[in-house]
Design an enzyme around this catalytic site. Structure first.
Site, PDB file in Angstrom:
ATOM      1  CB  CYS A   2     -10.054  84.495 -25.403  1.00 11.80           C
ATOM      2  SG  CYS A   2      -9.186  85.305 -24.042  1.00 11.80           S
ATOM      3  NE  ARG A  27     -11.186  85.962 -31.657  1.00 12.27           N
ATOM      4  CZ  ARG A  27     -12.452  86.366 -31.680  1.00 12.27           C
ATOM      5  NH1 ARG A  27     -13.060  86.525 -32.839  1.00 12.27           N
ATOM      6  NH2 ARG A  27     -13.107  86.615 -30.574  1.00 12.27           N
ATOM      7  CD1 TRP A  75      -4.400  89.254 -26.040  1.00 13.58           C
ATOM      8  CD2 TRP A  75      -5.844  90.214 -24.625  1.00 13.58           C
ATOM      9  NE1 TRP A  75      -4.111  90.597 -25.993  1.00 13.58           N
ATOM     10  CE2 TRP A  75      -4.978  91.210 -25.128  1.00 13.58           C
ATOM     11  CE3 TRP A  75      -6.838  90.572 -23.713  1.00 13.58           C
ATOM     12  CZ2 TRP A  75      -5.083  92.542 -24.751  1.00 13.58           C
ATOM     13  CZ3 TRP A  75      -6.936  91.901 -23.340  1.00 13.58           C
ATOM     14  CH2 TRP A  75      -6.068  92.873 -23.856  1.00 13.58           C
ATOM     15  CG  ASN A 105     -13.425  83.517 -25.518  1.00  9.48           C
ATOM     16  OD1 ASN A 105     -12.430  82.912 -25.127  1.00  9.48           O
ATOM     17  ND2 ASN A 105     -13.732  83.642 -26.797  1.00  9.48           N
ATOM     18  N   GLY A 106     -14.259  85.942 -21.808  1.00  6.42           N
ATOM     19  CA  GLY A 106     -15.001  86.919 -21.028  1.00  6.42           C
ATOM     20  C   GLY A 106     -14.370  87.158 -19.672  1.00  6.42           C
ATOM     21  CD  GLU A 488      -6.056 104.997 -37.608  1.00  2.00           C
ATOM     22  OE1 GLU A 488      -5.838 103.886 -38.128  1.00  2.00           O
ATOM     23  OE2 GLU A 488      -6.556 105.116 -36.468  1.00  2.00           O
ATOM     24  CE  LYS A 492      -4.026 101.476 -38.020  1.00  3.03           C
ATOM     25  NZ  LYS A 492      -4.659 101.796 -36.745  1.00  3.03           N
ATOM     26  CD  GLU A 495      -3.222 100.115 -33.377  1.00  2.00           C
ATOM     27  OE1 GLU A 495      -4.292  99.718 -32.903  1.00  2.00           O
ATOM     28  OE2 GLU A 495      -3.097 100.450 -34.580  1.00  2.00           O
ATOM     29  CG  HIS A 511      -2.759 126.011 -26.031  1.00  2.00           C
ATOM     30  ND1 HIS A 511      -3.135 127.067 -25.235  1.00  2.00           N
ATOM     31  CD2 HIS A 511      -3.033 126.381 -27.315  1.00  2.00           C
ATOM     32  CE1 HIS A 511      -3.626 128.030 -25.991  1.00  2.00           C
ATOM     33  NE2 HIS A 511      -3.576 127.640 -27.251  1.00  2.00           N
ATOM     34  CE  LYS A 610      -8.850  93.332 -37.167  1.00  2.00           C
ATOM     35  NZ  LYS A 610      -8.233  94.568 -37.657  1.00  2.00           N
TER      36      LYS A 610
END
Length: 615
Positions: A2, A27, A75, A105-106, A488, A492, A495, A511, A610
């Protein structure tokens, strides 16, 4: 996550608020809104679901003007994505003349109990959010006495959790009350006007002078004054800091997306990460500041704590630290570490990694570490004014420039480069093999050129991405320090394209993951020319024998031929310790081009933010 923007000025605040929200779009958010105190002292509010542009359109339809205002990009945490749940939230009643408006925010952890209490007092709730509880609580205290500052002070005493607040009220034409606890909030200083925001980028167009609020601060912001009280309710003066930013940080230029721009910035990012830290043959002694070498000589173990991509950068560093420095190294996910009761080893160095420096779980883990018996705390961060930088004993800045794309690219490369420098400083104290530091530093100077060569694979990787167009799953394999690089690469892909992908240690295939392999699942493998190459190819044969389609990123010099079901993408040679840094680049490109084919929002993937400033 946010975003907050606030203005107290003699000019119209609306354009400043809108521009600030636009600069915070990176963000991640799902709705936007603003509230203005107009010239008559009346509150005017507009809220829209979706992009900030929808709010811009609403302002054009229904103009709102005034010198004092607050704005927000939300958000969703509590409640669905609706206009009623969007900020700012409003509280008013027939019994009290003043209306109150707030952005937050929070997360307020005791919001359920407070909501029930306020409903008993007659307050009606129009949203599902925890934030609306705060505005009603402030309004209640304001109805008991006439000062907005005191009403906010009494309200925040009741709050449990994390918050950054900006509050305005009808009749208060030149005043914002703000508070922070656990979420970032900064003030911007102007001439005859002042500002606040959750990120300095929001205010770049109007000021370069900032005050960074500390935990528990309460602020009375007016056009010609800034008054601050600390957590103990004592009046304090916080120093202001001049913050310089690159002129093109928030512009895409000729690139289609910010992420594309940031991938192609990576050769320059590596140069900046090395500047002032390496000579021709060694890492400079003063890299971590005066006296750091003596501190590093006392380190007996290392604990790295981070989230997401930063966690994977730390996971790469674990291999370097244990092999080159001979030190035990544990890498922890911050959200897990902070809720354990971890044992602290003697003379252990505690390292946090965060692009923003405001990641809630990482910051909480740092504060936990400060209470434990660690030798020192060190942060690797891209934002010099962030909370982790201010609260750590030592800070190693990434110097990557603003990263706008939600999916981190250049910050990861900067993080791993900085971590390798740190490893060499630690290893030097422990009898690093003669000549090895000179060898690695020499190769670090060549790393920008290697990454530039890898970026030339953009077109062939774009063609390769077509194979993934109709796929719903993918498997990424690596061994040794390339295991976290495989994770990673998979992260990506998840995402950006919303394709389910997993990164696995290649030796773990038998396994469990091998059960998933068939002709419909592409398998991406990283094959550097190292001591694990033969073992990796044995693992790949297991995939091929079960019909899996292999796409192998192989280092030049390895005798590998394409055959049915196996495609090789040849990468330029790279030193074994630097290869994990460099070879993440083609995986970034692959995820980017698959996302283009899928038609997803590359810079702002759904459901992601973000800067994750709440748990």
């Amino acid at each position: 996550m946010c975003g907050i923007v606030g203005v107290v000025a003699q000019r119209n605040a609306t354009p400043i608020l809108i521009r600030g929200l636009q600069r915070l779009e990176y963000r991640g958010y799902d709705s936007a809104g603003l509230a203005i105190v107009d010239a008559d002292g009346a509150l005017k509010r507009l809220r829209e679901v979706g992009k900030v542009q929808n709010l811009v359109d609403a302002v054009e339809r229904t103009p709102v003007t005034g010198g004092t205002g607050i704005a927000h990009t939300r958000w969703a945490t509590h409640g669905k994505v609706t206009a009623d749940n969007a900020h700012p939230h409003l509280s008013s009643s027939a019994e009290a003349d003043q209306s109150v408006c707030l952005v937050h925010n929070g997360i307020i952890e005791n919001h359920t109990a407070l909501r029930a209490e306020l409903q008993e007092l007659g307050y009606e709730f129009f949203s599902q959010t925890d934030s609306e509880v705060i505005v009603h609580l402030i309004h209640y205290y304001l109805s008991k006495q006439p000062d907005l500052l005191e009403a906010v002070r009494q309200a925040v005493r009741r709050l449990e959790g994390a918050y950054a607040l900006a509050v305005i009220a009808s009749g208060e034409n030149e005043r914002i009350i703000a508070a922070r606890q656990g979420c970032p909030l900064i003030l911007g200083k102007g001439i005859g006007e002042n500002f606040l925001a959750s990120d300095v980028l929001a205010l770049r167009a109007v000021t370069d002078r900032f005050i960074f609020l500390e935990e528990g601060d309460l602020v009375d912001l007016r056009p010609d004054s800034i008054d601050i009280w600390n957590i103990d309710e004592a009046s304090v003066i916080r120093a202001d800091v001049r913050v310089e930013m690159e002129a093109d940080d928030m512009e895409r230029g000729n690139y289609r997306h910010f992420m594309q721009k940031e991938m192609f910035q990576q050769p320059e990012v590596v140069k900046r990460a090395l500047e002032g830290r390496v000579g021709k043959v060694s890492v400079l002694d003063g890299t971590l500041g005066e006296g750091s070498q003596e501190l590093l000589s006392r380190v007996e173990s290392v604990t790295i704590v981070a989230c997401g991509t930063s966690y994977l950068a730390g996971s790469v560093a674990r291999y370097w630290i244990e092999e080159l420095a001979g030190l035990p190294c544990q890498v922890e996910i911050a959200s897990e570490y902070r809720y354990r009761n971890p044992a602290t080893q003697k003379n252990s160095l505690f390292i946090t990694i965060s692009q923003s420096g405001e990641t809630a779980d990482t910051l909480a883990a740092l504060r936990l570490a400060k209470e434990r018996d660690f030798l020192a705390t060190l942060t690797l961060c891209n934002v010099p004014t962030s909370a982790t930088v201010r609260e750590s004993d030592i800070a190693m800045m990434l110097n990557a420039g603003t990263e706008v794309g939600v999916a981190s690219t250049k910050a990861f490369v900067a993080q791993t480069t900085a971590l390798l420098l740190l490893t060499l400083l630690l290893a030097r104290q422990r009898g690093l093999k003669p000549g090895l530091e000179e060898e690695i530093v020499g190769q670090l100077h060549e790393l920008p050129n290697t990454i530039a060569e890898l970026l030339k694979l953009d077109e062939p990787i774009a063609k390769l991405a077509e194979v993934f167009a109709d796929k719903e799953h993918a498997l990424y394999l690596g061994r040794g320090s390339f295991y976290p690089i495989a994770m990673e690469g998979a992260l990506k892909l998840k995402e950006l394209s919303y394709v389910h992908a997993e990164g696995y240690a290649a030796g773990e295939l038998k396994h469990g993951p091998l059960a998933l392999v068939d002709e419909s699942m592409p398998v991406v493998a990283l094959a550097p020319n190292d001591e694990l190459l033969e073992k990796l190819y044995s693992n790949l044969q297991e995939v091929r024998s079960r019909g899996g389609q292999l796409f192998v990123f192989v280092e030049q010099g390895i005798n590998a031929q394409d055959e049915d079901g196996i495609t090789h993408i040849v990468l330029p040679p790279c030193h074994k310790y630097l290869a994990p840094i460099a070879y993440v680049v083609p995986l970034q490109l692959l995820a980017y081009h698959i996302a283009l084919i899928k038609g997803t929002d590359v810079d702002q993937p759904r459901n992601l933010a973000k800067s994750v400033t709440v748990e």
